[in-house]
Design an enzyme around this catalytic site. Structure first.
Site, PDB file in Angstrom:
ATOM      1  N   ASP A 190     -25.189  22.089  11.956  1.00  0.00           N
ATOM      2  CA  ASP A 190     -25.462  22.919  13.121  1.00  0.00           C
ATOM      3  C   ASP A 190     -24.553  24.151  13.200  1.00  0.00           C
ATOM      4  O   ASP A 190     -23.868  24.363  14.188  1.00  0.00           O
ATOM      5  CB  ASP A 190     -25.306  22.024  14.372  1.00  0.00           C
ATOM      6  CG  ASP A 190     -25.692  22.732  15.648  1.00  0.00           C
ATOM      7  OD1 ASP A 190     -26.607  23.558  15.598  1.00  0.00           O
ATOM      8  OD2 ASP A 190     -25.067  22.450  16.695  1.00  0.00           O
ATOM      9  N   ASN A 431     -17.686  14.616   8.579  1.00  0.00           N
ATOM     10  CA  ASN A 431     -18.184  14.654   9.946  1.00  0.00           C
ATOM     11  C   ASN A 431     -19.576  14.052   9.995  1.00  0.00           C
ATOM     12  O   ASN A 431     -20.486  14.517   9.307  1.00  0.00           O
ATOM     13  CB  ASN A 431     -18.266  16.098  10.451  1.00  0.00           C
ATOM     14  CG  ASN A 431     -18.792  16.174  11.880  1.00  0.00           C
ATOM     15  OD1 ASN A 431     -18.103  15.784  12.815  1.00  0.00           O
ATOM     16  ND2 ASN A 431     -20.014  16.652  12.054  1.00  0.00           N
ATOM     17  N   GLU A 432     -19.728  13.017  10.781  1.00  0.00           N
ATOM     18  CA  GLU A 432     -21.016  12.378  11.033  1.00  0.00           C
ATOM     19  C   GLU A 432     -21.779  12.014   9.772  1.00  0.00           C
ATOM     20  O   GLU A 432     -22.963  12.347   9.641  1.00  0.00           O
ATOM     21  CB  GLU A 432     -21.875  13.264  11.948  1.00  0.00           C
ATOM     22  CG  GLU A 432     -21.210  13.563  13.275  1.00  0.00           C
ATOM     23  CD  GLU A 432     -22.167  14.183  14.294  1.00  0.00           C
ATOM     24  OE1 GLU A 432     -23.187  14.747  13.869  1.00  0.00           O
ATOM     25  OE2 GLU A 432     -21.882  14.092  15.491  1.00  0.00           O
ATOM     26  N   ASN A 497     -18.202  11.348  17.918  1.00  0.00           N
ATOM     27  CA  ASN A 497     -18.821  12.484  18.596  1.00  0.00           C
ATOM     28  C   ASN A 497     -19.900  11.922  19.519  1.00  0.00           C
ATOM     29  O   ASN A 497     -20.780  11.201  19.054  1.00  0.00           O
ATOM     30  CB  ASN A 497     -19.497  13.416  17.582  1.00  0.00           C
ATOM     31  CG  ASN A 497     -18.491  14.118  16.675  1.00  0.00           C
ATOM     32  OD1 ASN A 497     -17.301  14.091  16.942  1.00  0.00           O
ATOM     33  ND2 ASN A 497     -18.981  14.737  15.615  1.00  0.00           N
ATOM     34  N   TYR A 499     -22.622  12.565  22.962  1.00  0.00           N
ATOM     35  CA  TYR A 499     -23.302  13.505  23.865  1.00  0.00           C
ATOM     36  C   TYR A 499     -24.202  12.772  24.843  1.00  0.00           C
ATOM     37  O   TYR A 499     -25.282  13.243  25.159  1.00  0.00           O
ATOM     38  CB  TYR A 499     -24.098  14.517  23.030  1.00  0.00           C
ATOM     39  CG  TYR A 499     -23.208  15.423  22.196  1.00  0.00           C
ATOM     40  CD1 TYR A 499     -22.703  16.607  22.721  1.00  0.00           C
ATOM     41  CD2 TYR A 499     -22.873  15.085  20.887  1.00  0.00           C
ATOM     42  CE1 TYR A 499     -21.882  17.432  21.975  1.00  0.00           C
ATOM     43  CE2 TYR A 499     -22.041  15.900  20.132  1.00  0.00           C
ATOM     44  CZ  TYR A 499     -21.546  17.064  20.676  1.00  0.00           C
ATOM     45  OH  TYR A 499     -20.734  17.885  19.953  1.00  0.00           O
ATOM     46  N   TYR A 503     -27.763  14.888  25.013  1.00  0.00           N
ATOM     47  CA  TYR A 503     -28.907  14.625  24.126  1.00  0.00           C
ATOM     48  C   TYR A 503     -29.627  13.339  24.529  1.00  0.00           C
ATOM     49  O   TYR A 503     -30.822  13.195  24.299  1.00  0.00           O
ATOM     50  CB  TYR A 503     -28.467  14.518  22.657  1.00  0.00           C
ATOM     51  CG  TYR A 503     -28.015  15.837  22.070  1.00  0.00           C
ATOM     52  CD1 TYR A 503     -28.844  16.951  22.077  1.00  0.00           C
ATOM     53  CD2 TYR A 503     -26.754  15.970  21.494  1.00  0.00           C
ATOM     54  CE1 TYR A 503     -28.427  18.168  21.545  1.00  0.00           C
ATOM     55  CE2 TYR A 503     -26.336  17.165  20.949  1.00  0.00           C
ATOM     56  CZ  TYR A 503     -27.164  18.263  20.980  1.00  0.00           C
ATOM     57  OH  TYR A 503     -26.752  19.457  20.450  1.00  0.00           O
ATOM     58  N   GLU A 535     -15.808  14.993  19.586  1.00  0.00           N
ATOM     59  CA  GLU A 535     -16.744  15.991  20.101  1.00  0.00           C
ATOM     60  C   GLU A 535     -17.402  15.430  21.346  1.00  0.00           C
ATOM     61  O   GLU A 535     -17.854  14.287  21.350  1.00  0.00           O
ATOM     62  CB  GLU A 535     -17.861  16.307  19.098  1.00  0.00           C
ATOM     63  CG  GLU A 535     -17.488  17.208  17.961  1.00  0.00           C
ATOM     64  CD  GLU A 535     -18.687  17.522  17.063  1.00  0.00           C
ATOM     65  OE1 GLU A 535     -19.831  17.552  17.559  1.00  0.00           O
ATOM     66  OE2 GLU A 535     -18.465  17.713  15.859  1.00  0.00           O
ATOM     67  N   TRP A 580     -16.208  19.917  22.292  1.00  0.00           N
ATOM     68  CA  TRP A 580     -17.110  20.699  21.446  1.00  0.00           C
ATOM     69  C   TRP A 580     -17.734  21.759  22.305  1.00  0.00           C
ATOM     70  O   TRP A 580     -18.430  21.428  23.219  1.00  0.00           O
ATOM     71  CB  TRP A 580     -18.191  19.802  20.819  1.00  0.00           C
ATOM     72  CG  TRP A 580     -18.951  20.526  19.759  1.00  0.00           C
ATOM     73  CD1 TRP A 580     -20.227  21.023  19.852  1.00  0.00           C
ATOM     74  CD2 TRP A 580     -18.489  20.835  18.440  1.00  0.00           C
ATOM     75  NE1 TRP A 580     -20.587  21.628  18.676  1.00  0.00           N
ATOM     76  CE2 TRP A 580     -19.530  21.534  17.801  1.00  0.00           C
ATOM     77  CE3 TRP A 580     -17.285  20.624  17.753  1.00  0.00           C
ATOM     78  CZ2 TRP A 580     -19.421  22.009  16.491  1.00  0.00           C
ATOM     79  CZ3 TRP A 580     -17.173  21.098  16.463  1.00  0.00           C
ATOM     80  CH2 TRP A 580     -18.243  21.772  15.846  1.00  0.00           C
ATOM     81  N   LYS A 600     -22.139  25.534  23.388  1.00  0.00           N
ATOM     82  CA  LYS A 600     -21.201  24.538  23.916  1.00  0.00           C
ATOM     83  C   LYS A 600     -19.763  25.057  23.987  1.00  0.00           C
ATOM     84  O   LYS A 600     -18.846  24.314  24.314  1.00  0.00           O
ATOM     85  CB  LYS A 600     -21.264  23.239  23.096  1.00  0.00           C
ATOM     86  CG  LYS A 600     -22.604  22.526  23.268  1.00  0.00           C
ATOM     87  CD  LYS A 600     -22.598  21.114  22.771  1.00  0.00           C
ATOM     88  CE  LYS A 600     -24.003  20.544  22.769  1.00  0.00           C
ATOM     89  NZ  LYS A 600     -24.883  21.143  21.764  1.00  0.00           N
TER      90      LYS A 600
HETATM   91  C1  BDP Z   1     -22.517  17.217  16.532  1.00  0.00           C
HETATM   92  C2  BDP Z   1     -22.110  17.993  15.291  1.00  0.00           C
HETATM   93  C3  BDP Z   1     -21.816  19.453  15.576  1.00  0.00           C
HETATM   94  C4  BDP Z   1     -22.914  20.036  16.459  1.00  0.00           C
HETATM   95  C5  BDP Z   1     -22.963  19.252  17.750  1.00  0.00           C
HETATM   96  C6  BDP Z   1     -24.006  19.796  18.732  1.00  0.00           C
HETATM   97  O1  BDP Z   1     -20.983  17.406  14.695  1.00  0.00           O
HETATM   98  O2  BDP Z   1     -21.677  20.171  14.382  1.00  0.00           O
HETATM   99  O3  BDP Z   1     -22.770  21.412  16.669  1.00  0.00           O
HETATM  100  O4  BDP Z   1     -23.317  17.931  17.432  1.00  0.00           O
HETATM  101  O5  BDP Z   1     -25.117  19.313  18.709  1.00  0.00           O
HETATM  102  O6  BDP Z   1     -23.299  16.138  16.220  1.00  0.00           O
HETATM  103  O7  BDP Z   1     -23.690  20.717  19.484  1.00  0.00           O
END
Ligand code: BDP
Length: 627
Positions: A190, A431-432, A497, A499, A503, A535, A580, A600
């Site tokens: 991303d 990462n992920e 990470n 959200y 999400y 994140e 993030w 973000k």
């Molecule tokens: C995470 C990723 C990051 C993305 C973020 C997002 O590590 O690179 O920019 O999500 O969705 O999963 O903002």
């Protein structure tokens, strides 16, 4: 005789044309020490305006463009080509860069290198039409010796072919069939796949007879005595030398004797000043190579004395618990793209400190070396991350092996380059990463036990390599939402990470905070390791406001961040929270990326504070360090 033979071979190769050219691959060990100017070494920065030409049909090598570019345009180095040219935003195929330089006469008799600090993604170099070498991989330097190819008393032409073709075999991955991130260009990550010479290109020289090739300083302390375990590697047969450690009115000198090119000694520093974010105290470590009476080479680096370790609940710096407050970031700025812009870097450190942050992760690739020097001096802690983002272990062993190979190379390049920085407290190997080609939370692919174990074993190699290269730092990876949990058995710190409330359960901050709290509790109970959220965050369109909480407003972003920080505060084992993102940044085009940006950031892309940045400043500056 040897010289003549080499020249004959070269002439034959040149006569045979491009197809026969065999460009050797770079050796990661050659980037171990940052080039420096001193009495024994020289450095010439080739930043400036270079010639540039697109090679969409990839004919340049066959047509020998390394003998001089015709019909070129001008480009700034460092910088990404996607931002500098209006017609090349999405272009990721072959291009050529060219510049010319005299090499000073005073460098005669020395060993001369070219160092490219970042050519994203793959590059080949020619000097005066001679094939010099090639490198694959982004955001890490590579170097080659040039002595066989240079001219004295005349300009030297340096030609670099670069391409950034997105492919599932590369790391980071791109053009992945069935990716859960439909976007254009099809990066499996991303952020925008900015291409080209994003960092400086240098020529530098070292003494020919023998030079210091690498210095590894491993710090420790006992009571008030600092201990630097210093390993010096030379390229030559000089027998002796010394190490001088100086700082805070003291100077400690230790003689060294080389055996097979290596010398190892522990330097003790009485009344040591330890490095920490509150006291970023640095020592100069100077290594001198002596041939009898004469000094042959000398190299100085700045480093600090500090230790890093973990308990079940905490990360300890110098034996004391620390809490990581900070951000995930990008090297991203309007017009520069991913190109290093030093004023932007300095401003970012200013703003991080303005918010009260004490750390950041080099998401999602190693940054320009200047970031680490700056962090050492400013007392900002770094989690150094490899470019392994969008990495997956889905079972295609040919692709997996290729990715594994480049990941191991990255690990060498990153750790060789950054190992002496006290600011770097942890290495992040990926990462992920996922055991599926698409990101965890959107895929329903089921795996057999054997497939899962195979992916686990492959991923375990990353940790083994990082630990083998550097046993002094913590090693971690960052887990994706609904990704494999058993991989946390490999890591020193559990980093996730998350959200929830963005999400998933979009708009419902309370539910999001609840879910992450419960998940953290479960993870800690199972693995008994300190946890951090590497994140979390919400997009906010700058200047977008609402009375009631509404996604994409600055108020929503602020409340989202507050809720997650509160969750962390109520748990002893949460040892760090990285928001993030530090600033809005450019991405590929996607329906979840309005205008091709990830919003973000708590700062805008041009570094203006949003409400969340003001909130962090208040909260982080008033907080006593969590113990
Ligand atoms: C995470 C990723 C990051 C993305 C973020 C997002 O590590 O690179 O920019 O999500 O969705 O999963 O903002």
């Amino acid at each position: 005789m040897k010289v003549k033979f080499t020249s004959i071979i070269l002439l034959i190769l040149m006569g045979m044309g491009a197809s026969a050219q065999n460009l050797k691959f770079a050796n990661p060990k050659d980037i171990a020490l940052t080039p420096r100017q001193n009495n024994f070494r020289n450095k010439l920065d080739l930043s400036g305006i270079w010639k540039f030409k697109k090679d969409s049909a990839n004919v340049g090598e066959k047509e020998q463009w390394f003998n001089g570019l015709e019909e070129f345009r001008s480009i700034a180095v460092p910088g990404s080509w996607n931002e500098q040219f209006t017609d090349m935003r999405d272009y990721l195929d072959w291009v050529w860069y060219e510049t010319e330089t005299y090499i000073p006469k005073s460098w005669k008799g020395e060993k001369i290198f070219i160092r490219v600090n970042d050519a994203t993604y793959a590059a080949k170099i020619w000097v005066n039409g001679n094939p010099v070498g090639q490198h694959e991989g982004c955001h890490v330097p590579f170097a080659f010796t040039l002595n066989d190819f240079i001219k004295w008393d005349a300009p030297n032409r340096i030609s670099i072919q670069v391409e950034n073709i997105l492919s599932p075999e590369r790391v980071p991955t791109g053009n992945v069939p069935g990716s859960s991130l439909p976007n254009y260009p099809a990066a499996n990550y991303d952020f925008f796949p900015y291409a080209g010479l994003n960092r400086s290109v240098l020529l530098y020289s070292v003494p020919d007879k023998a030079y210091i090739k690498d210095i590894t300083v491993r710090p420790d302390f006992e009571g008030t005595t600092g201990k630097l375990d210093v390993l010096v590697e030379q390229n030559g047969v000089v027998r002796s030398g010394k190490i001088i450690v100086s700082g805070f009115g003291q100077e400690v000198v230790e003689p060294i004797i080389f055996k097979n090119g290596m010398a190892n000694t522990v330097v003790e520093i009485p009344n040591v000043h330890l490095w920490s974010p509150d006291t970023p105290d640095l020592y100069d470590v100077t290594v001198v190579l002596n041939d009898g009476e004469n000094t042959v080479d000398e190299y100085s680096l700045e480093t600090g004395v500090r230790t890093v370790s973990v308990t079940e609940n905490e990360i300890l710096l110098n034996g004391k618990p620390i809490f990581l407050k900070g951000f995930g970031k990008h090297q991203d700025y309007p017009i520069n793209g991913r190109g290093t812009a030093l004023p932007v870097m300095v401003k970012d450190f200013e703003l991080m400190k303005w918010t009260g942050a004490n750390s950041f992760r080099t998401t999602h690739y190693p940054y320009d070396e200047e970031f680490y020097h700056m962090a050492d001096r400013e007392g900002i802690m770094i989690i150094g991350e490899t470019p392994a983002v969008g990495l997956f272990f889905s079972g295609d062993s040919v692709q997996e092996d290729k990715r594994q190979e480049i990941c191991m190379q990255y690990m060498h390049e990153m750790i060789y380059r950054d190992k002496n920085h006290p600011s770097v407290i942890m290495w992040c190997v990926a990462n992920e990463p996922s055991d599926k080609a698409s990101l965890g939370f959107s895929s329903a692919v089921r795996k057999t036990k054997a497939e899962k174990l195979r992916a686990y074993k492959k991923f375990e190699e990353h940790f083994k390599m990082a630990k083998a290269l550097d046993p002094t730092r913590l090693v971690m990876y960052v887990g994706v939402m609904m990704g494999p949990k058993d991989w946390f058995a490999l890591t020193d710190v559990i980093a996730i990470n998350r959200y929830y409330g963005w999400y998933t359960s979009p708009g419902n901050i309370e539910m999001g905070a609840n879910v992450i709290g419960k998940e953290l509790d479960k993870l800690h109970e199972k693995f008994k390791k300190p946890c951090m959220v590497t994140e979390f965050g919400a997009d906010s369109y700058p200047g977008f406001h609402s009375e009631q909480l509404e996604m994409f407003t600055e108020e929503f972003q602020k409340e989202f961040i507050k809720a997650y920080l509160d969750v962390a505060d109520s748990r002893e084992f949460v040892t760090g929270m990285h928001i993030w993102n530090f600033a809005d940044f450019k991405t590929s085009q996607a329906i979840i990326r309005f205008g091709g940006y990830n919003y973000k950031g708590v700062f805008t892309r041009d570094r203006k504070p949003k409400m969340a940045a003001h909130y962090l400043r208040e909260r982080w500056n008033s907080e006593a360090v969590k113990e």
